[in-house]
Design a protein around this motif. Structure first.
Motif, PDB file in Angstrom:
ATOM      1  N   GLY A 127      11.705  50.292 -19.471  1.00  0.00           N
ATOM      2  CA  GLY A 127      13.056  50.100 -19.969  1.00  0.00           C
ATOM      3  C   GLY A 127      13.659  51.353 -20.574  1.00  0.00           C
ATOM      4  N   PHE A 128      14.631  51.110 -21.459  1.00  0.00           N
ATOM      5  CA  PHE A 128      15.377  52.173 -22.123  1.00  0.00           C
ATOM      6  C   PHE A 128      16.078  53.088 -21.127  1.00  0.00           C
ATOM      7  CE2 PHE A 128      11.876  51.368 -25.307  1.00  0.00           C
ATOM      8  CZ  PHE A 128      12.686  50.623 -26.162  1.00  0.00           C
ATOM      9  N   ARG A 129      16.618  52.497 -20.076  1.00  0.00           N
ATOM     10  CA  ARG A 129      17.361  53.242 -19.060  1.00  0.00           C
ATOM     11  C   ARG A 129      18.155  52.236 -18.234  1.00  0.00           C
ATOM     12  NH1 ARG A 129      12.187  54.764 -15.134  1.00  0.00           N
ATOM     13  NH2 ARG A 129      11.626  52.607 -14.601  1.00  0.00           N
ATOM     14  N   PRO A 130      19.169  52.685 -17.520  1.00  0.00           N
ATOM     15  CA  PRO A 130      19.947  51.755 -16.694  1.00  0.00           C
ATOM     16  C   PRO A 130      19.058  51.052 -15.669  1.00  0.00           C
ATOM     17  CG  PRO A 130      21.113  53.826 -16.936  1.00  0.00           C
ATOM     18  CD  PRO A 130      19.739  54.045 -17.514  1.00  0.00           C
ATOM     19  N   ARG A 131      19.394  49.806 -15.418  1.00  0.00           N
ATOM     20  CA  ARG A 131      18.645  49.036 -14.442  1.00  0.00           C
ATOM     21  C   ARG A 131      19.114  49.392 -13.029  1.00  0.00           C
ATOM     22  NH1 ARG A 131      20.187  44.486 -15.840  1.00  0.00           N
ATOM     23  NH2 ARG A 131      20.904  43.641 -13.871  1.00  0.00           N
ATOM     24  N   THR A 132      18.321  49.038 -12.037  1.00  0.00           N
ATOM     25  CA  THR A 132      18.661  49.290 -10.641  1.00  0.00           C
ATOM     26  C   THR A 132      18.690  47.977  -9.873  1.00  0.00           C
ATOM     27  OG1 THR A 132      16.370  49.550  -9.880  1.00  0.00           O
ATOM     28  CG2 THR A 132      17.455  51.507 -10.809  1.00  0.00           C
ATOM     29  N   GLU A 133      19.123  48.051  -8.622  1.00  0.00           N
ATOM     30  CA  GLU A 133      19.106  46.848  -7.787  1.00  0.00           C
ATOM     31  C   GLU A 133      17.689  46.323  -7.601  1.00  0.00           C
ATOM     32  OE1 GLU A 133      21.208  49.207  -4.821  1.00  0.00           O
ATOM     33  OE2 GLU A 133      22.528  47.478  -4.504  1.00  0.00           O
ATOM     34  N   VAL A 134      16.720  47.229  -7.458  1.00  0.00           N
ATOM     35  CA  VAL A 134      15.330  46.820  -7.228  1.00  0.00           C
ATOM     36  C   VAL A 134      14.754  46.113  -8.449  1.00  0.00           C
ATOM     37  CG1 VAL A 134      12.975  47.690  -6.868  1.00  0.00           C
ATOM     38  CG2 VAL A 134      14.857  48.545  -5.463  1.00  0.00           C
ATOM     39  N   THR A 135      15.113  46.555  -9.646  1.00  0.00           N
ATOM     40  CA  THR A 135      14.536  45.955 -10.854  1.00  0.00           C
ATOM     41  C   THR A 135      15.365  44.796 -11.395  1.00  0.00           C
ATOM     42  OG1 THR A 135      15.629  47.608 -12.272  1.00  0.00           O
ATOM     43  CG2 THR A 135      13.399  48.098 -11.503  1.00  0.00           C
ATOM     44  N   THR A 136      16.400  44.394 -10.656  1.00  0.00           N
ATOM     45  CA  THR A 136      17.153  43.192 -11.018  1.00  0.00           C
ATOM     46  C   THR A 136      16.360  41.958 -10.579  1.00  0.00           C
ATOM     47  OG1 THR A 136      19.288  44.317 -10.824  1.00  0.00           O
ATOM     48  CG2 THR A 136      19.285  41.913 -10.636  1.00  0.00           C
ATOM     49  N   VAL A 137      16.183  41.004 -11.484  1.00  0.00           N
ATOM     50  CA  VAL A 137      15.388  39.823 -11.148  1.00  0.00           C
ATOM     51  C   VAL A 137      16.286  38.662 -10.754  1.00  0.00           C
ATOM     52  CG1 VAL A 137      13.555  40.535 -12.735  1.00  0.00           C
ATOM     53  CG2 VAL A 137      15.270  38.898 -13.516  1.00  0.00           C
ATOM     54  N   GLN A 138      15.788  37.850  -9.847  1.00  0.00           N
ATOM     55  CA  GLN A 138      16.415  36.557  -9.595  1.00  0.00           C
ATOM     56  C   GLN A 138      15.560  35.530 -10.323  1.00  0.00           C
ATOM     57  OE1 GLN A 138      15.999  36.709  -5.076  1.00  0.00           O
ATOM     58  NE2 GLN A 138      15.257  34.616  -5.476  1.00  0.00           N
ATOM     59  N   TRP A 139      16.221  34.725 -11.140  1.00  0.00           N
ATOM     60  CA  TRP A 139      15.487  33.940 -12.133  1.00  0.00           C
ATOM     61  C   TRP A 139      14.632  32.832 -11.548  1.00  0.00           C
ATOM     62  CZ3 TRP A 139      14.322  36.332 -16.118  1.00  0.00           C
ATOM     63  CH2 TRP A 139      15.222  37.142 -16.825  1.00  0.00           C
ATOM     64  N   ASP A 140      14.913  32.378 -10.324  1.00  0.00           N
ATOM     65  CA  ASP A 140      14.053  31.321  -9.782  1.00  0.00           C
ATOM     66  C   ASP A 140      12.709  31.863  -9.303  1.00  0.00           C
ATOM     67  OD1 ASP A 140      14.946  32.584  -7.461  1.00  0.00           O
ATOM     68  OD2 ASP A 140      15.384  30.718  -6.389  1.00  0.00           O
ATOM     69  N   TRP A 141      12.495  33.167  -9.424  1.00  0.00           N
ATOM     70  CA  TRP A 141      11.175  33.736  -9.182  1.00  0.00           C
ATOM     71  C   TRP A 141      10.378  33.851 -10.484  1.00  0.00           C
ATOM     72  CZ3 TRP A 141      11.329  38.304  -5.129  1.00  0.00           C
ATOM     73  CH2 TRP A 141      11.772  37.810  -3.897  1.00  0.00           C
ATOM     74  N   PHE A 142      11.024  33.499 -11.607  1.00  0.00           N
ATOM     75  CA  PHE A 142      10.390  33.631 -12.919  1.00  0.00           C
ATOM     76  C   PHE A 142      10.362  32.320 -13.709  1.00  0.00           C
ATOM     77  CE2 PHE A 142      11.273  37.893 -11.687  1.00  0.00           C
ATOM     78  CZ  PHE A 142      10.330  38.685 -12.316  1.00  0.00           C
ATOM     79  N   PHE A 143      11.206  31.362 -13.324  1.00  0.00           N
ATOM     80  CA  PHE A 143      11.268  30.058 -13.988  1.00  0.00           C
ATOM     81  C   PHE A 143      11.397  28.966 -12.938  1.00  0.00           C
ATOM     82  CE2 PHE A 143      12.957  33.040 -17.142  1.00  0.00           C
ATOM     83  CZ  PHE A 143      12.258  32.676 -18.281  1.00  0.00           C
ATOM     84  N   ASP A 144      11.087  27.728 -13.324  1.00  0.00           N
ATOM     85  CA  ASP A 144      11.272  26.591 -12.426  1.00  0.00           C
ATOM     86  C   ASP A 144      12.764  26.298 -12.304  1.00  0.00           C
ATOM     87  OD1 ASP A 144       8.604  25.776 -11.657  1.00  0.00           O
ATOM     88  OD2 ASP A 144       8.301  25.205 -13.757  1.00  0.00           O
ATOM     89  N   MET A 145      13.376  26.865 -11.279  1.00  0.00           N
ATOM     90  CA  MET A 145      14.821  26.713 -11.103  1.00  0.00           C
ATOM     91  C   MET A 145      15.163  26.410  -9.649  1.00  0.00           C
ATOM     92  SD  MET A 145      16.312  29.625 -13.746  1.00  0.00           S
ATOM     93  CE  MET A 145      17.973  28.943 -13.744  1.00  0.00           C
ATOM     94  N   GLY A 146      14.313  25.616  -8.999  1.00  0.00           N
ATOM     95  CA  GLY A 146      14.666  25.074  -7.697  1.00  0.00           C
ATOM     96  C   GLY A 146      14.178  25.835  -6.490  1.00  0.00           C
ATOM     97  N   ASN A 147      13.446  26.940  -6.664  1.00  0.00           N
ATOM     98  CA  ASN A 147      12.941  27.654  -5.498  1.00  0.00           C
ATOM     99  C   ASN A 147      11.902  26.792  -4.787  1.00  0.00           C
ATOM    100  OD1 ASN A 147      11.280  29.620  -3.860  1.00  0.00           O
ATOM    101  ND2 ASN A 147      12.801  31.020  -4.712  1.00  0.00           N
ATOM    102  N   GLN A 148      12.013  26.691  -3.479  1.00  0.00           N
ATOM    103  CA  GLN A 148      11.156  25.783  -2.714  1.00  0.00           C
ATOM    104  C   GLN A 148       9.848  26.417  -2.254  1.00  0.00           C
ATOM    105  OE1 GLN A 148      11.974  22.447  -2.363  1.00  0.00           O
ATOM    106  NE2 GLN A 148      13.516  23.137  -3.835  1.00  0.00           N
ATOM    107  N   ALA A 149       9.707  27.739  -2.374  1.00  0.00           N
ATOM    108  CA  ALA A 149       8.470  28.404  -1.954  1.00  0.00           C
ATOM    109  C   ALA A 149       7.337  28.041  -2.907  1.00  0.00           C
ATOM    110  CB  ALA A 149       8.673  29.915  -1.925  1.00  0.00           C
ATOM    111  N   ASP A 150       6.147  27.797  -2.353  1.00  0.00           N
ATOM    112  CA  ASP A 150       5.047  27.347  -3.199  1.00  0.00           C
ATOM    113  C   ASP A 150       4.479  28.465  -4.064  1.00  0.00           C
ATOM    114  OD1 ASP A 150       3.735  28.824  -1.282  1.00  0.00           O
ATOM    115  OD2 ASP A 150       2.530  27.167  -0.501  1.00  0.00           O
ATOM    116  N   PHE A 151       4.857  29.726  -3.800  1.00  0.00           N
ATOM    117  CA  PHE A 151       4.345  30.837  -4.612  1.00  0.00           C
ATOM    118  C   PHE A 151       5.361  31.290  -5.662  1.00  0.00           C
ATOM    119  CE2 PHE A 151       5.572  32.178  -0.319  1.00  0.00           C
ATOM    120  CZ  PHE A 151       6.682  32.988  -0.571  1.00  0.00           C
TER     121      PHE A 151
END
Length: 497
Positions: free
Chosen positions: A317-341
């Protein structure tokens, strides 16, 4: 994960359980634990050696080598807790405590340790001291200023020309994931300001702040704490009672563990030991989003300074974020993603930390330096602050001792709490860890006159539906209004970036 450092300041806390300051002790009368037979001048080297050999998922491997066997590590060390809660726990920690005293084992003035955060779940790490005192964080109409990743349309924290985040607590930019949790709270507030205006609120800023703070407190207690503590302990720690007259009141059930005379203090047994369980939940790297990074994992730290791989992204951290380091939240929380991983899972709560946490990249990146060994740092901190042993605290709090330590394992409170959780499968804290963590969080809520349990004890998120401050869509992922509700309100990317 960079760890904030500050000017030299005494590393100790008063022993009075009723001390009126911001740090104190749950067990003030117990004998401090030190590693037996180890001279003071050799404690750092002793703990570095122990961390290297015994507190790492794969001793001897670099983070890159560990990432090469990710599937093997996933099978052995993953829990059922979504990975995002690791960093929500970090965000909560930054909301309630900040001790910038330097690492070391020298003990000085017993009255000197200060907590530079209010020991309350009041989101001062988000709001700072408010638009009157810190107008540079606000737009003049009650909303937070929001930055942007240039040329992408993706939001980032507001930053100055040097890339430094302009936020209520700089630590909430110390890695890319906690940075985006901070961002989600900023944009959730802005959404709630719009809803407050539509609802005709007299002061839209204060109405938005009230609803977001109440919902945050609800999420901490009913979503986060219940995931990591034993249910029976949580049910005992804070009880919602409805009297025969219909009035609702919240009562503390673990006052023998955590109590105070005037205002809540921050117990060292909590901040230096029990609540550091989250370090064992950290992974070596994370998949961030499909649009800009497909399924590739981004490491926590890229410590390659030259040659092949030096330009590869990481989550520092402590620097501007990039497109690569932007997270989509359904890969980090139970928010409807259908993939089993997905969502990705946090590591188990146990005595094995990710290999990346032996290579923090501090002190000029010297991999042998104690500053780069998080487990060793935690053990040293416990000695410096004269914490008692895990077995002694368990006996003091009348918690059954279910932990057997080998001769080479430390009886340090932090290690003992991890070992206790490990003995129960690592799915959550054990009895002692749960007791300390639940008692303190319950006390922080009950000790804050502005928390919903005191200011509006009958409040539930459902109460906000009629006014439109909260909506049914906000709770689509969790009918009990967990953290995903705040992420939905924020409008930050859930399933695509």
């Amino acid at each position: 994960m960079t760890h904030a450092k500050g000017p030299a300041r005494p590393a100790f806390a008063p022993r009075s359980k009723l001390y009126k300051g911001r740090f104190g002790r749950i067990c003030p009368g117990l004998t401090p634990w030190v590693p037996p037979g180890v001279p003071l001048g050799e404690i750092e080297a002793h703990f570095v050696a122990f961390a290297n050999a015994h507190m790492t998922e794969r001793p001897g491997l670099s983070p890159d080598e560990a990432n090469a066997i990710t599937d093997e590590l996933e099978a052995e060390f993953s829990s059922d807790i979504p990975a995002g809660y690791t960093y929500f726990g970090q965000f909560v920690d930054h909301d309630i405590t900040f001790d910038p005293s330097p690492l070391g084992v020298t003990i000085t003035d017993p009255e000197g340790l200060e907590n530079f955060r209010t020991p309350r779940l009041d989101l001062d790490c988000v709001y700072g001291t408010g638009p009157g005192d810190q107008p540079f964080m606000y737009d003049g109409a009650g909303k937070f200023l929001i930055g942007e990743i240039p040329g992408t349309g993706l939001a980032d924290l507001p930053r100055n020309r040097n890339g430094i985040a302009i936020i209520g607590d700089k630590r909430n930019d110390e890695n890319a994931i906690v940075s985006q949790i901070q961002l989600a709270f900023l944009t959730a507030h802005n959404t709630l300001v719009d809803r407050a205006v539509a609802a005709g609120a007299v002061n839209p800023f204060m109405e938005a702040r009230r609803v977001l703070t109440y919902l945050y407190q609800h999420c901490v207690w009913n979503d986060f704490i219940r995931r990591i503590c034993i249910d029976a302990v949580v049910d005992t720690a804070l009880q919602k009672d409805k009297g025969k007259d219909g009035r609702v009141q919240w009562q503390l059930g673990l006052k023998d563990v955590y109590s105070w005379e005037y205002n809540p203090y921050m117990p060292l047994e909590f901040s230096v030991a029990a609540y550091r369980f989250g370090h064992s939940m950290v992974r070596n790297g994370y998949q961030t989003n499909f649009t800009h990074n497909q399924l590739k994992r981004v490491p926590l730290f890229n410590n390659i300074t030259s040659g092949p791989g030096a330009d590869e992204p990481d989550l520092r951290g402590f620097r501007p974020r990039t497109e690569v380091t932007t997270v989509q939240w359904d890969w980090f929380f139970d928010m409807g993603n259908q993939a089993d991983f997905f969502p990705q899972k946090a590591r188990k709560i146990d005595t094995k930390l990710a290999n990346a946490l032996l290579f923090l990249g501090e002190n000029d990146g010297d991999p042998a330096h104690v500053d780069n060994k998080l487990a060793a740092r935690n053990l040293i901190r416990g000695v410096a602050l004269e914490l008692p042993s895990g077995p002694d605290v368990a006996a003091k709090l009348n918690v059954p001792n279910a932990v057997t330590l080998t001769a080479e394992e430390p009886a340090a409170l932090w290690y003992y709490i991890l070992k206790e959780a490990e003995g129960q499968g690592g799915a959550r804290l054990g009895r002692l860890g749960s007791t300390i963590v639940a008692a303190v969080f319950a006390g922080l809520l009950k000790g804050d006159p502005r928390a919903f349990v005191n200011a509006d004890p009958g409040w539930t998120p459902e109460d906000e539906l009629a006014s439109g401050m909260l909506t049914a869509e906000d709770r689509q992922d969790n009918a009990d209004w967990g953290l995903p509700a705040i992420l939905r309100i924020s409008g930050q990317p859930v399933s695509g970036v």
